[in-house]
Design a protein around this motif. Structure first.
Motif, PDB file in Angstrom:
ATOM      1  N   MET A 103       1.253   4.707 -12.538  1.00 31.02           N
ATOM      2  CA  MET A 103       1.433   3.786 -13.665  1.00 31.02           C
ATOM      3  C   MET A 103       0.092   3.473 -14.325  1.00 31.02           C
ATOM      4  O   MET A 103       0.005   3.337 -15.542  1.00 31.02           O
ATOM      5  CB  MET A 103       2.061   2.478 -13.173  1.00 31.02           C
ATOM      6  N   TRP A 104      -0.939   3.332 -13.489  1.00 35.14           N
ATOM      7  CA  TRP A 104      -2.257   2.893 -13.953  1.00 35.14           C
ATOM      8  C   TRP A 104      -3.307   3.472 -13.013  1.00 35.14           C
ATOM      9  O   TRP A 104      -3.077   3.582 -11.816  1.00 35.14           O
ATOM     10  CB  TRP A 104      -2.294   1.371 -13.920  1.00 35.14           C
ATOM     11  N   ARG A 105      -4.458   3.859 -13.554  1.00 34.95           N
ATOM     12  CA  ARG A 105      -5.563   4.342 -12.726  1.00 34.95           C
ATOM     13  C   ARG A 105      -6.871   3.800 -13.275  1.00 34.95           C
ATOM     14  O   ARG A 105      -7.121   3.836 -14.471  1.00 34.95           O
ATOM     15  CB  ARG A 105      -5.618   5.865 -12.713  1.00 34.95           C
ATOM     16  N   VAL A 109       0.961   2.523  -8.480  1.00 35.45           N
ATOM     17  CA  VAL A 109       2.048   3.499  -8.426  1.00 35.45           C
ATOM     18  C   VAL A 109       3.393   2.786  -8.472  1.00 35.45           C
ATOM     19  O   VAL A 109       3.566   1.720  -7.866  1.00 35.45           O
ATOM     20  CB  VAL A 109       1.926   4.344  -7.132  1.00 35.45           C
ATOM     21  N   ASN A 110       4.357   3.389  -9.165  1.00 38.50           N
ATOM     22  CA  ASN A 110       5.723   2.882  -9.207  1.00 38.50           C
ATOM     23  C   ASN A 110       6.358   3.138  -7.839  1.00 38.50           C
ATOM     24  O   ASN A 110       6.412   4.277  -7.384  1.00 38.50           O
ATOM     25  CB  ASN A 110       6.510   3.598 -10.310  1.00 38.50           C
ATOM     26  N   PRO A 111       6.882   2.091  -7.169  1.00 35.14           N
ATOM     27  CA  PRO A 111       7.411   2.274  -5.815  1.00 35.14           C
ATOM     28  C   PRO A 111       8.692   3.111  -5.767  1.00 35.14           C
ATOM     29  O   PRO A 111       8.994   3.704  -4.735  1.00 35.14           O
ATOM     30  CB  PRO A 111       7.670   0.849  -5.320  1.00 35.14           C
ATOM     31  N   TRP A 149       0.827  -1.203   0.000  1.00 28.97           N
ATOM     32  CA  TRP A 149       0.000   0.000   0.000  1.00 28.97           C
ATOM     33  C   TRP A 149       0.865   1.259   0.000  1.00 28.97           C
ATOM     34  O   TRP A 149       1.923   1.289   0.632  1.00 28.97           O
ATOM     35  CB  TRP A 149      -0.914   0.027   1.220  1.00 28.97           C
ATOM     36  N   VAL A 150       0.410   2.289  -0.673  1.00 31.28           N
ATOM     37  CA  VAL A 150       1.037   3.607  -0.580  1.00 31.28           C
ATOM     38  C   VAL A 150       0.781   4.093   0.840  1.00 31.28           C
ATOM     39  O   VAL A 150      -0.361   4.041   1.316  1.00 31.28           O
ATOM     40  CB  VAL A 150       0.422   4.595  -1.599  1.00 31.28           C
ATOM     41  N   PRO A 151       1.817   4.560   1.544  1.00 27.10           N
ATOM     42  CA  PRO A 151       1.572   5.092   2.887  1.00 27.10           C
ATOM     43  C   PRO A 151       0.546   6.238   2.829  1.00 27.10           C
ATOM     44  O   PRO A 151       0.577   7.063   1.927  1.00 27.10           O
ATOM     45  CB  PRO A 151       2.942   5.619   3.320  1.00 27.10           C
ATOM     46  N   GLY A 152      -0.364   6.249   3.791  1.00 32.78           N
ATOM     47  CA  GLY A 152      -1.381   7.287   3.824  1.00 32.78           C
ATOM     48  C   GLY A 152      -2.642   6.933   3.056  1.00 32.78           C
ATOM     49  O   GLY A 152      -3.526   7.767   2.919  1.00 32.78           O
ATOM     50  N   PRO A 154       8.234  -4.315  -2.993  1.00 32.93           N
ATOM     51  CA  PRO A 154       7.054  -4.379  -3.869  1.00 32.93           C
ATOM     52  C   PRO A 154       7.389  -3.968  -5.304  1.00 32.93           C
ATOM     53  O   PRO A 154       8.224  -3.100  -5.544  1.00 32.93           O
ATOM     54  CB  PRO A 154       6.083  -3.378  -3.231  1.00 32.93           C
ATOM     55  N   ASP A 155       6.708  -4.619  -6.248  1.00 29.38           N
ATOM     56  CA  ASP A 155       6.825  -4.254  -7.661  1.00 29.38           C
ATOM     57  C   ASP A 155       5.913  -3.077  -7.990  1.00 29.38           C
ATOM     58  O   ASP A 155       6.150  -2.352  -8.954  1.00 29.38           O
ATOM     59  CB  ASP A 155       6.449  -5.441  -8.555  1.00 29.38           C
ATOM     60  N   PHE A 156       4.845  -2.939  -7.212  1.00 25.95           N
ATOM     61  CA  PHE A 156       3.942  -1.802  -7.393  1.00 25.95           C
ATOM     62  C   PHE A 156       3.234  -1.508  -6.076  1.00 25.95           C
ATOM     63  O   PHE A 156       3.124  -2.368  -5.206  1.00 25.95           O
ATOM     64  CB  PHE A 156       2.933  -2.053  -8.516  1.00 25.95           C
ATOM     65  N   LEU A 157       2.798  -0.271  -5.955  1.00 30.04           N
ATOM     66  CA  LEU A 157       2.054   0.170  -4.780  1.00 30.04           C
ATOM     67  C   LEU A 157       0.609   0.443  -5.185  1.00 30.04           C
ATOM     68  O   LEU A 157       0.327   0.802  -6.326  1.00 30.04           O
ATOM     69  CB  LEU A 157       2.668   1.445  -4.194  1.00 30.04           C
TER      70      LEU A 157
END
Length: 191
Positions: A155-157, A147-149, A42-45, A86-89
């Protein structure tokens, strides 16, 4: 004539009301190769604050969303191992806004304004009375970001937008969240 109109309109409106009105939108960076993405965190926050206290403070709702996102990713072969880089967040945001929809109905022979039994501008229908109806509702949007870590760039939405109700029962809320997450993430990774 009025009763006939209502007898036809009510079942039709019930059929339309039972159909999902959820809309899905996806965007991504076309220069990124999504193959090889396996482990996520997870993205922090997360979740991003919406400035709506009823949404931001609803930990039950946020737990449902996180649960559905994690379950979908795990079911599709992704891993959530905090000991591996992680490969992605993942981040998500929930927005709820008040909306109003206005419809206009012509009472004269049940045709749109200007139309009658004999076509546009013909006798028996041209210039009939019209009624306006205002329908107020809440529209919710669930936005999921990949998101790119390293760069922290998007990266994608994917997003889902639908009518929501605070008075819905928990099973209805669970169903709506599950449908939104399933439909959004079914577009990830892009083909």
């Amino acid at each position: 004539m009025q009763k006939k109109y209502l007898l036809i309109l009510i079942p039709f409106m019930m059929l339309i009301g039972s159909c999902s009105t959820m809309t899905i939108d996806v965007d991504y960076n076309e220069s990124i190769t999504f193959t090889g993405l396996k482990n996520f965190d997870w993205v922090p926050g997360t979740p991003v604050k919406s400035n709506n206290p009823k949404v931001d403070s609803n930990t039950i709702l946020h737990d449902r969303i996180r649960h559905e996102i994690i379950n979908w990713l795990l079911a599709h072969g992704y891993t959530h191992n905090k000991e591996v880089k992680p490969d992605f967040l993942i981040a998500y945001q929930l927005i709820v806004e008040d909306k109003t929809k206005i419809t206009v109905i012509n009472d004269y022979y049940d045709y749109p304004i200007g139309w009658g039994y004999y076509g546009y501008g013909r006798p028996y229908g041209y210039g009939g009375r019209s009624r306006q109806h205002a329908y107020e509702y809440k529209e919710g949007a669930l936005i999921i970001d990949i998101v790119n870590p390293e760069t922290k760039k998007l990266m994608w939405r994917g997003s889902a937008t639908d009518e929501v109700s605070a008075s819905s029962k928990p099973d209805k809320k669970n169903q709506q969240i599950k449908e939104a997450v399933d439909r959004i993430l079914s577009e990830f990774p892009p083909n």
